[in-house]
Motif scaffolding. Structure first.
Motif, short mmCIF file in Angstrom:
data_model
loop_
_atom_site.label_atom_id
_atom_site.label_comp_id
_atom_site.label_asym_id
_atom_site.label_seq_id
_atom_site.Cartn_x
_atom_site.Cartn_y
_atom_site.Cartn_z
N ILE A 43 -7.92 -20.16 -6.20
CA ILE A 43 -7.31 -20.07 -4.87
C ILE A 43 -6.42 -21.31 -4.74
CG2 ILE A 43 -7.71 -19.96 -2.38
CD1 ILE A 43 -10.48 -18.82 -2.97
N GLY A 44 -5.13 -21.12 -4.98
CA GLY A 44 -4.20 -22.24 -4.99
C GLY A 44 -3.54 -22.42 -3.64
N ILE A 45 -3.48 -23.65 -3.20
CA ILE A 45 -2.98 -23.96 -1.86
C ILE A 45 -1.96 -25.09 -1.93
CG2 ILE A 45 -3.67 -24.91 0.40
CD1 ILE A 45 -6.33 -23.40 0.04
N GLY A 46 -0.81 -24.85 -1.34
CA GLY A 46 0.20 -25.90 -1.24
C GLY A 46 0.46 -26.20 0.22
N TYR A 71 -1.47 -30.26 -3.29
CA TYR A 71 -1.51 -29.17 -4.27
C TYR A 71 -2.95 -29.06 -4.75
CZ TYR A 71 3.16 -31.06 -4.09
OH TYR A 71 4.34 -31.58 -3.63
N GLY A 72 -3.65 -28.05 -4.31
CA GLY A 72 -5.06 -27.95 -4.65
C GLY A 72 -5.45 -26.53 -5.00
N THR A 73 -6.44 -26.44 -5.87
CA THR A 73 -6.96 -25.12 -6.26
C THR A 73 -8.48 -25.15 -6.20
OG1 THR A 73 -5.10 -24.61 -7.70
CG2 THR A 73 -7.17 -23.46 -8.15
N LEU A 74 -9.04 -24.14 -5.55
CA LEU A 74 -10.49 -23.95 -5.57
C LEU A 74 -10.79 -22.89 -6.62
CD1 LEU A 74 -13.36 -24.29 -4.48
CD2 LEU A 74 -12.81 -22.55 -2.75
N ALA A 82 4.94 -27.88 -12.84
CA ALA A 82 5.29 -26.46 -12.91
C ALA A 82 4.52 -25.69 -11.83
CB ALA A 82 4.98 -25.91 -14.30
N GLY A 83 4.62 -26.19 -10.60
CA GLY A 83 3.95 -25.52 -9.48
C GLY A 83 4.53 -24.13 -9.29
N ARG A 84 3.66 -23.19 -8.99
CA ARG A 84 4.17 -21.82 -8.83
C ARG A 84 3.76 -21.24 -7.49
NH1 ARG A 84 0.74 -20.76 -14.23
NH2 ARG A 84 -1.19 -19.93 -13.38
N GLY A 108 7.14 -22.68 11.76
CA GLY A 108 7.68 -22.90 10.41
C GLY A 108 6.55 -22.90 9.38
N LYS A 109 6.91 -22.59 8.13
CA LYS A 109 5.86 -22.52 7.09
C LYS A 109 5.43 -23.91 6.66
CE LYS A 109 4.90 -20.70 2.46
NZ LYS A 109 5.11 -19.57 1.54
N VAL A 110 4.15 -24.19 6.85
CA VAL A 110 3.62 -25.51 6.45
C VAL A 110 2.70 -25.40 5.25
CG1 VAL A 110 1.59 -25.48 8.00
CG2 VAL A 110 2.64 -27.66 7.38
N ALA A 111 2.20 -24.18 4.95
CA ALA A 111 1.29 -24.02 3.81
C ALA A 111 1.37 -22.61 3.26
CB ALA A 111 -0.15 -24.34 4.23
N GLY A 112 1.18 -22.51 1.95
CA GLY A 112 1.15 -21.22 1.27
C GLY A 112 -0.04 -21.14 0.33
N ILE A 113 -0.41 -19.91 0.02
CA ILE A 113 -1.61 -19.66 -0.79
C ILE A 113 -1.25 -18.71 -1.93
CG2 ILE A 113 -3.94 -18.65 -0.75
CD1 ILE A 113 -3.95 -19.28 2.30
N LEU A 114 -1.74 -19.03 -3.11
CA LEU A 114 -1.52 -18.16 -4.27
C LEU A 114 -2.85 -17.93 -4.97
CD1 LEU A 114 0.36 -16.73 -6.34
CD2 LEU A 114 0.50 -18.94 -7.53
N LEU A 115 -3.34 -16.68 -4.93
CA LEU A 115 -4.57 -16.33 -5.63
C LEU A 115 -4.22 -15.82 -7.02
CD1 LEU A 115 -6.03 -16.63 -2.94
CD2 LEU A 115 -7.17 -14.46 -3.37
N SER A 148 0.21 -27.07 -13.19
CA SER A 148 -0.08 -26.29 -11.98
C SER A 148 -1.59 -26.36 -11.80
CB SER A 148 0.38 -24.84 -12.19
OG SER A 148 -0.44 -23.94 -11.46
N THR A 149 -2.05 -26.67 -10.61
CA THR A 149 -3.51 -26.75 -10.43
C THR A 149 -4.16 -25.39 -10.65
OG1 THR A 149 -3.22 -26.51 -8.04
CG2 THR A 149 -3.50 -28.76 -8.90
N ASN A 150 -3.44 -24.30 -10.35
CA ASN A 150 -4.00 -22.98 -10.63
C ASN A 150 -4.18 -22.78 -12.13
OD1 ASN A 150 -4.01 -22.28 -7.94
ND2 ASN A 150 -2.96 -20.32 -8.23
N ALA A 151 -3.13 -23.10 -12.89
CA ALA A 151 -3.20 -22.93 -14.34
C ALA A 151 -4.30 -23.81 -14.91
CB ALA A 151 -1.85 -23.27 -14.97
O1 BTN Z 1 4.37 -18.97 -2.41
C1 BTN Z 1 3.46 -19.41 -1.70
O2 BTN Z 1 3.55 -19.44 -0.47
C2 BTN Z 1 2.20 -19.91 -2.34
C3 BTN Z 1 2.37 -21.31 -2.86
C4 BTN Z 1 1.12 -21.84 -3.55
C5 BTN Z 1 1.36 -23.20 -4.15
C6 BTN Z 1 0.09 -23.82 -4.64
S1 BTN Z 1 0.25 -25.54 -4.98
C7 BTN Z 1 -1.34 -25.54 -5.68
C8 BTN Z 1 -1.44 -24.29 -6.53
N1 BTN Z 1 -0.86 -24.52 -7.83
C9 BTN Z 1 0.23 -23.79 -8.02
O3 BTN Z 1 0.93 -23.80 -9.05
N2 BTN Z 1 0.48 -23.05 -6.95
C10 BTN Z 1 -0.50 -23.24 -5.91
#
Ligand code: BTN
Length: 251
Positions: A135-138, A63-66, A46-48, A115-122, A21-24
């Motif tokens: 700051i994870g972005i898919g 799949y990117g993380t800042l 193991a993207g989350r 429709g959902k094209v992108a999500g963010i996970l902090l 996972s880029t966040n991990a």
């Molecule tokens: O549930 C959401 O909408 C947020 C999804 C975030 C996914 C991205 S992909 C890059 C980064 N690494 C992860 O494991 N998750 C985020």
């Protein structure tokens, strides 16, 4: 990189063929990464996603993380999800030239044609004198999860390719996103959340309409009135306005 985008000075760029996972990964690398850095994974094993959901991560999508090292209180740090949403929107618009097609769903999804094209996970961890913030972005660049993988009632996933016919590589998307994020980070640091809030509301999906917000087992229905200066969703219900700090929103 497109001639419009210039990679921001002082920001490191790491491209990984495959990663859990880029966040991990970014949080693991934080002790040896002193400045801001982007970690781009071309696929994740193991993207989350938010709410501990898996994020399917085959090759071709973004799949990117800042990684940042902010020092504000956690509730201020969390407002960077709005900076990320706005940066995502700017990146999409610069790549597609379609400003009307993209909207923002509270708290931090980007919608394309609804429709959902992108999500963010902090995600963050404490460190001496501050935090490591991932700051994870898919982004669904070329493919979106099957409808069967989506919770009933949730916004349906779409891809940039499917909706626009445009094929953008993860590297090209990062080249548009990184400078866009720098601009919103500067707005946040120099002018506070007010600057982000005003712009975010300009692009908010379903503002003024009746929506549902689910928190745990409770679902509240009301008119999406605004977001407040702390980033809370303000729903107007028959009993009056209610501030909701975290929820899953359904249209
Ligand atoms: O549930 C959401 O909408 C947020 C999804 C975030 C996914 C991205 S992909 C890059 C980064 N690494 C992860 O494991 N998750 C985020």
């Amino acid at each position: 990189m497109s001639d419009k985008a210039v990679w921001p000075a002082g920001v490191a760029r790491h491209v990984l063929q495959t990663v859990d996972s880029t966040n991990a990964y970014a949080l693991r690398m934080a002790p040896e990464t002193p400045g801001p850095a982007w970690f781009l994974g071309l696929e994740q094993s193991a993207g989350r996603g938010r709410r501990a959901r898996p994020w399917a991560s085959p090759r071709g999508n973004f799949y990117g993380t800042l990684l940042l090292h902010p020092t504000e209180p956690p509730e201020v740090i969390a407002l960077r999800s709005f900076a990320a949403s706005l940066a995502l929107r700017d990146a999409f618009v610069s790549l597609t030239g379609l400003p009307g097609a993209f909207s923002l769903k509270w708290p931090n999804d980007v919608l394309l044609n609804g429709g959902k094209v992108a999500g963010i996970l902090l995600e963050s961890s404490a460190r001496a004198g501050g935090f490591d913030l991932a700051i994870g972005i898919g982004v669904n660049l070329i493919g979106a999860p099957d409808v069967s993988a989506v919770e009933p009632g949730a916004v349906l996933p779409v891809s940039l390719l499917g909706e626009t016919g445009l094929r953008v590589t993860p590297e090209a998307f990062l080249d548009a996103l990184a400078p866009a994020y720098v601009a919103w980070e500067a707005a946040f640091v120099n002018h506070g959340f007010a600057a982000l809030r005003a712009e975010w509301l300009t692009h908010a999906a379903r503002l003024g309409e009746v929506i549902r917000a689910r928190t745990g087992t409770q679902t509240r229905e009301g008119t999406f009135e605004t977001i407040d200066p702390a980033g809370n969703l303000i729903l107007r219900m028959s009993s009056g306005p209610v501030a909701i700090p975290a929820a899953e929103v359904f249209f």
